[in-house]
Write an enzyme that holds these catalytic residues in place. Sequence first.
Site, mmCIF file in Angstrom:
data_model
loop_
_atom_site.group_PDB
_atom_site.id
_atom_site.type_symbol
_atom_site.label_atom_id
_atom_site.label_comp_id
_atom_site.label_asym_id
_atom_site.label_seq_id
_atom_site.Cartn_x
_atom_site.Cartn_y
_atom_site.Cartn_z
ATOM 1 N N SER A 287 39.722 18.381 -6.134
ATOM 2 C CA SER A 287 39.987 17.623 -5.042
ATOM 3 C C SER A 287 41.769 17.977 -4.867
ATOM 4 C CB SER A 287 40.538 16.371 -5.458
ATOM 5 O OG SER A 287 41.576 15.519 -6.807
ATOM 6 N N LYS A 288 42.329 17.528 -3.950
ATOM 7 C CA LYS A 288 43.633 17.687 -3.250
ATOM 8 C C LYS A 288 44.797 17.020 -4.554
ATOM 9 C CE LYS A 288 44.540 13.910 -0.388
ATOM 10 N NZ LYS A 288 43.404 13.103 0.038
ATOM 11 N N ARG A 289 44.701 16.917 -5.876
ATOM 12 C CA ARG A 289 45.084 17.389 -7.041
ATOM 13 C C ARG A 289 45.612 18.321 -7.456
ATOM 14 N NH1 ARG A 289 44.003 14.548 -11.268
ATOM 15 N NH2 ARG A 289 41.604 13.884 -10.384
ATOM 16 N N HIS A 290 44.462 19.351 -6.908
ATOM 17 C CA HIS A 290 44.108 20.338 -7.999
ATOM 18 C C HIS A 290 44.906 21.635 -7.218
ATOM 19 C CE1 HIS A 290 40.965 17.887 -9.786
ATOM 20 N NE2 HIS A 290 41.922 18.747 -11.109
#
Length: 482
Positions: free
Chosen positions: A251-254
């Site tokens: 996800s955009k956290r990674h």
Amino acid sequence: MTQVRVRFAPSPTGTLHIGGVRTALYSYLYARQKGGKFILRVEDTDQERSTEESSAVIVESMRWLGLDWDEGPEVGGPCGPYFQSERLDIYREYAETLIARGAAYRCYATKEEIDAAREEHFERTGRKEGFRFESPYRDGKTPDDPNARHVIRFKAPTEGMTAWDDLIKGRIEIQHSTLQDFVLVRPDGMPLYNLACVVDDHLMGITLVARGDDHMINTVPQILLYQALGAEVPAFAHVPMVLAPNGQKLSKRHAAVGVLEYRDLGYLPDAVLNYLVRLGWSYGDQEIFTREELIEKFSWDRVGAQASRYDAAKFSYVQAEHLRMLGAEELARLSVPFFARRGVEVKADDPRLIAAIPYLKPRATTLDDLAEAALYFVVEEPEMDEKASKKFLTPAAAEELRFLIDTIKDVTPFDDGALSAAMEAALETAGKAMKSVAQPARVALTGRTRSPGLFEVMEVLGRETTIARLERAIARAEASES
Ligand code: GLU
């Protein structure tokens, strides 16, 4: 032999995720290799979640990647429309056909009835799993009011099994006892994914369905639908997920997950393509492939069956390699928007930019790096790093810079080789070291403490600009406090 027809069928509910793109890429490569057709179909029947902006982003992303489709939005084709929201009548007609053939039925069961049956299953078995709603309408119960709210369900078999030979996952067998009478059409008349997908894949003549392996639970229901329609079942290839480095869902956290984010970071489409294809597909230990090589070498049997993990370092390595493959003219053209972003207007054929790129390319990863590194070549006066100026443009440095001007001003040709030779001779005669001249000169010419070789910079800037910048730096150095 039938022509290969493959499709990418995204739901327009967000950005185009790199995991999804990988599936599209495999289909695209396969279609191009086989001289087949690559179709883009927008699955926008979920009215709450689908947006026009998202459809536009998908189209823009695919265009940027150069994944040109032969049929679909903007280009049309013989099997259109290619937006499912424009095909609703077709799905309804097929649902009616299935009812007429006894393969589907209208189910009037209310939510309360279904909940009660679920509760009863739990009490009887002690388990929540394994619940299968046995609708009384399956076996012919008639409703009090045929116009009452209802869904259309598929009459799933309860015995036996269905199998398919997946091009990536191998043979998969599913027992029918695990199936529900899945819903084809909602009470509001909207088709659900399995129905719309099968009708379209059938009408669009799709020969191979490639999609994420999260859809494997839908494959048996879909095969049963093809059979009920008397349609030919396509081949299936279920592509594993791309996970985060820690094994979680990416996800955009990674990482940057939207394809256009890579464009904006200054990645090249062919690098994105190369990285994503290689993530899960291998060809010996070759890492770097051109688009043409990928088209030539791709095969489904080399796609791994397990999920792969996103690796940012590997991605930038692949990007840097692709940057180095391009010539200076092309890189200059591609980097124009990255100058614009810095408020600098530069022409794609700016001779200084083109001359500088070969020196900057070995140290750049992205087009953005290239623009950042090339800034002082394309502007009239470089922006001065104040710390560097303070440290290196001192009154003592003024003298060194003057020595440099005297040494180089008449050197011909004004190029790296001649300039270094002249400087070497002059330093020797004067008993000076390059060290005391080099850093002040670099700061004078570039405004920075890091750059390609000093004489390479001078060669690109040319005699006039080099001397002008050195003169201005001398004035600055003399005015500085010692
Ligand atoms: N619209 C589905 C998705 O985006 C497509 C699945 C398929 O390719 O069959 O997940």
